[in-house]
Design an enzyme around this catalytic site. Structure first.
Site, PDB file in Angstrom:
ATOM      1  N   VAL A  56       0.850  -1.198   0.000  1.00 26.98           N
ATOM      2  CA  VAL A  56       0.000   0.000   0.000  1.00 26.98           C
ATOM      3  C   VAL A  56       0.885   1.248   0.000  1.00 26.98           C
ATOM      4  CG1 VAL A  56      -1.826   1.248   1.214  1.00 26.98           C
ATOM      5  CG2 VAL A  56      -1.804  -1.262   1.252  1.00 26.98           C
ATOM      6  N   LYS A  57       0.671   2.069  -1.043  1.00 29.62           N
ATOM      7  CA  LYS A  57       1.506   3.268  -1.201  1.00 29.62           C
ATOM      8  C   LYS A  57       0.779   4.450  -0.555  1.00 29.62           C
ATOM      9  CE  LYS A  57       4.329   5.058  -4.977  1.00 29.62           C
ATOM     10  NZ  LYS A  57       4.385   5.148  -6.438  1.00 29.62           N
ATOM     11  N   VAL A  58       1.471   5.121   0.350  1.00 30.12           N
ATOM     12  CA  VAL A  58       0.856   6.173   1.179  1.00 30.12           C
ATOM     13  C   VAL A  58       1.719   7.430   1.086  1.00 30.12           C
ATOM     14  CG1 VAL A  58       0.234   6.752   3.568  1.00 30.12           C
ATOM     15  CG2 VAL A  58       0.019   4.381   2.779  1.00 30.12           C
TER      16      VAL A  58
END
Ligand code: E4P
Length: 218
Positions: free
Chosen positions: A86-88
């Site tokens: 998950v890219k945050v």
């Protein structure tokens, strides 16, 4: 150093996978839009399709900028496929979300990193990857590779497990220099990886070998 391809284009991902040179994929909302992928179910299907092509990690970015929204989106993305990371974005709510995900065993890529301080915070929060954008720093006359070096130094001082994923790679020398510095991963376009192939002496040598063979063998 691991090679990730920075695209949402399935043909390019397939081509790089078939060459055996990639270990994963990074995407972002701009790259998804470039492929014309819109609507939640189409976006999720596209991530799944990418995971089916490659063996490694696939970064999928959240769109929300508040903690609850990031958690909701991130959990859906992580459930989609075990290869999803998950890219945050590196904002305050993003840090909170990275802490939450890391406590839940959900892997993260903290994106839009432009300073060592940001990289330090991402590592403290337990990010799996940190993505410093070297090309965009170079674009504003700041040394992007120097940032990779500084983060490497700090992470090594304290044995942080967060991997340095050099992003916004633009050309082959970025790749070579990232490897020299000791970035764990680089992500860039297929064109930059293929440019590593080229050397005039290779072309000249091959032409000579083929010509000499032809002289005797027709
Ligand atoms: C990283 O994960 C980003 O998707 C990307 O590398 C940004 O690259 P750009 O600066 O070429 O858009």
């Amino acid at each position: 150093m691991k090679f990730f391809i920075d695209t949402a284009n399935l043909d390019q991902i397939r081509e790089a996978q078939n060459l055996g040179i990639i270990d994963g994929v990074t995407t972002n909302p701009s790259l998804m839009a470039k492929e014309g992928i819109s609507g939640e179910s189409a976006i999720l299907d596209h991530y799944k399709a990418i995971c089916e092509i490659v063996d490694g990690d696939v970064s999928a970015e959240v769109i929300s900028t508040d903690f609850e929204g990031m958690v909701r989106e991130g959990e859906i993305l992580a459930d989609l496929h075990p290869q999803i990371v998950v890219k945050v974005p590196m904002i305050k709510e993003g840090l909170k979300a990275i802490t939450y995900f890391s406590q839940k065993g959900i892997r993260t890529n903290c994106t839009l990193i432009f300073s060592v301080g940001q990289a330090l915070l991402a590592a403290k929060a337990g990010a799996t990857y940190v993505s410093p954008f070297i090309g965009r720093l170079d674009d504003i006359s700041t040394d992007g590779l120097r940032l990779i070096e500084d983060i490497r130094n700090i992470y090594d001082n304290y044995d942080f497990e967060t991997e340095i994923l050099a992003a916004s790679v633009r050309h082959p020398m970025h790749i070579v220099e990232c490897a020299q510095i000791g970035a764990d991963v680089m992500t860039g376009p297929l064109s930059a990886m293929l440019a590593l192939l080229n050397h005039p002496l290779t072309d000249k040598g091959l032409a000579t070998f083929l010509a000499d063979h032809k002289k005797l063998n027709g």
